[in-house]
Design a protein around this motif. Structure first.
Motif, PDB file in Angstrom:
ATOM      1  N   TYR A  22       0.832  -1.206   0.000  1.00 40.26           N
ATOM      2  CA  TYR A  22       0.000   0.000   0.000  1.00 40.26           C
ATOM      3  C   TYR A  22       0.864   1.252   0.000  1.00 40.26           C
ATOM      4  N   ILE A  25       2.096   1.801  -3.482  1.00 40.87           N
ATOM      5  CA  ILE A  25       1.037   2.308  -4.357  1.00 40.87           C
ATOM      6  C   ILE A  25       0.850   3.807  -4.154  1.00 40.87           C
ATOM      7  N   LEU A  45      -1.019  -8.719  -5.737  1.00 41.25           N
ATOM      8  CA  LEU A  45      -2.072  -8.197  -4.858  1.00 41.25           C
ATOM      9  C   LEU A  45      -2.925  -9.327  -4.297  1.00 41.25           C
ATOM     10  N   ALA A 230      -4.995  -3.219   6.639  1.00 42.22           N
ATOM     11  CA  ALA A 230      -4.329  -3.441   5.354  1.00 42.22           C
ATOM     12  C   ALA A 230      -5.313  -3.916   4.295  1.00 42.22           C
ATOM     13  N   LEU A 233      -7.470  -0.993   3.180  1.00 33.08           N
ATOM     14  CA  LEU A 233      -6.749  -0.049   2.321  1.00 33.08           C
ATOM     15  C   LEU A 233      -6.509  -0.611   0.918  1.00 33.08           C
ATOM     16  N   LEU A 234      -6.308  -1.918   0.814  1.00 32.54           N
ATOM     17  CA  LEU A 234      -6.035  -2.530  -0.493  1.00 32.54           C
ATOM     18  C   LEU A 234      -7.312  -2.929  -1.235  1.00 32.54           C
ATOM     19  N   LYS A 237      -8.009  -1.412  -4.822  1.00 28.37           N
ATOM     20  CA  LYS A 237      -7.279  -2.016  -5.938  1.00 28.37           C
ATOM     21  C   LYS A 237      -7.836  -3.394  -6.272  1.00 28.37           C
TER      22      LYS A 237
END
Length: 364
Positions: A22, A25, A45, A230, A233-234, A237
């Motif tokens: 993250y 990114i 990912l 985590a 936040l991901l 994507k």
């Protein structure tokens, strides 16, 4: 012995990798777009995301083992629901609106859990022990609340008159969300305080407390929070990867909901199947039915709030085909848990209903 030596390495490595990914990114302002690099990014990912979800569930299990049942399974289901809400919100409210995603994901979770996971747990347990016991009183409470909330949120919107189409009006959505939260809240009170004995395997004799040091408990708690953060936040994507994959293979819109549900439920499913293999079907059912109930009881109100605040459309009413599958699941679940004893045939029937659901996603 150090903390890292006391827990599986993967359970702290994957959250760390997720945090690093993250950060990379954000630092590079990477935007996902179809290319060879994008394929590599998607693979990385998915591996990190799956590993981090497993890590989150592992740490939730460690804490759950310390605090005992039924608090343990409740903690697991709440951790999974947080991940689910984040994924749905990012995909449904992102740059490309998907107003049916919450409905498709919630329905997919119910079908995967109540047919696929429950069926597999009962089947595996039946192969090892012929018959297994489950608390009828606890299962009945799960099913009564689950059936009621599912009917209110997934079927009733097709038959209301204030707003056209399979949607609630704003007032109806707010009222349904309050009712849903109230039912789930009272259920949690019943599960953890009023009637705890309904949800505990009688053979276990109550709370299953592990000899875990306070330091290890704190470490697991911290890593659980890091893992959940985590994943949240991901999740944006991940939503882009799912959208690109769906477009590339020409998948129907419901595929995205199934993909999100499978990602969320995979680690919890492993825990439920493991419990069935150890002749603790009660824990398997607590995990399975608890996750589906938490999904509807918490995800729908959370997404409804987001939709109202951001003025987004939220389609909840299921198509007629899905309603038939849901009603069949209701009836079958009532029969399966009605006697308190299960065998491989009950498990096989549930798995076949799940196979029908999965087939009709791609061949409606």
């Amino acid at each position: 012995m150090s903390a890292h030596e006391s827990i599986p390495r993967s359970t702290w490595i994957f959250p760390a990798l997720a945090a690093l990914l993250y950060a990379a990114i954000v630092a590079t302002h990477y935007e996902y777009a179809a290319s060879s690099i994008a394929i590599l990014f998607a693979l990385v990912l998915l591996v990190i995301l799956f590993g981090t979800v497993f890590a989150a569930v592992h740490h939730a299990e460690v804490i759950a083992h310390r605090i005992g049942e039924p608090y343990g399974t409740l903690l697991l289901t709440l951790a999974v629901t947080i991940i689910e809400v984040a994924l749905i919100a990012n995909m449904m409210l992102g740059h490309r609106e998907v107003p049916t995603l919450a409905r498709d994901t919630v329905f997919a979770v119910v079908m995967i859990v109540c047919n696929g996971l429950v069926g597999l747990c009962i089947f595996v347990g039946g192969l090892h022990y012929k018959e297994q016991d489950v608390q009828v009183s606890g299962a009945s409470l799960y099913l009564s609340v689950l059936f009621t909330i599912a009917t209110i949120t997934l079927i009733l919107p097709n038959y209301t008159l204030t707003a056209p189409g399979p949607v609630f009006s704003e007032a109806q959505l707010e009222f349904a969300s309050v009712v849903t939260l109230l039912l789930y809240g009272v259920f949690v009170y019943t599960q953890t305080v009023r009637h705890r004995d309904y949800f505990v395997n009688r053979a276990d004799g109550g709370v299953d407390s592990a000899s875990l040091s306070s330091g290890m408990l704190a470490l697991s708690g911290a890593l659980l929070l890091v893992s959940l953060l985590a994943v949240v936040l991901l999740s944006k994507k991940f939503s882009l990867v799912v959208e690109a994959t769906s477009a590339a293979i020409g998948a129907p819109p419901a595929f995205a909901g199934v993909a999100v549900a499978l990602l969320i439920l995979l680690p919890e499913s492993v825990a439920a199947i493991s419990a069935a293999r150890k002749d603790n079907l009660q824990k398997s059912i607590n995990l399975a039915l608890g996750s589906s109930l938490a999904t509807i009881g918490l995800t729908v109100p959370a997404v409804a709030i987001a939709a109202c605040v951001l003025d987004k459309q939220l389609i909840l009413g299921l198509p007629q085909q899905n309603i038939v599958e849901l009603v069949l699941t209701f009836a079958l679940s009532a029969l399966t848990f009605g006697t308190g004893r299960t065998n491989i045939l009950f498990g096989l029937v549930h798995m076949m209903v799940f196979a029908v659901f999965l087939f009709l996603v791609f061949v409606p």
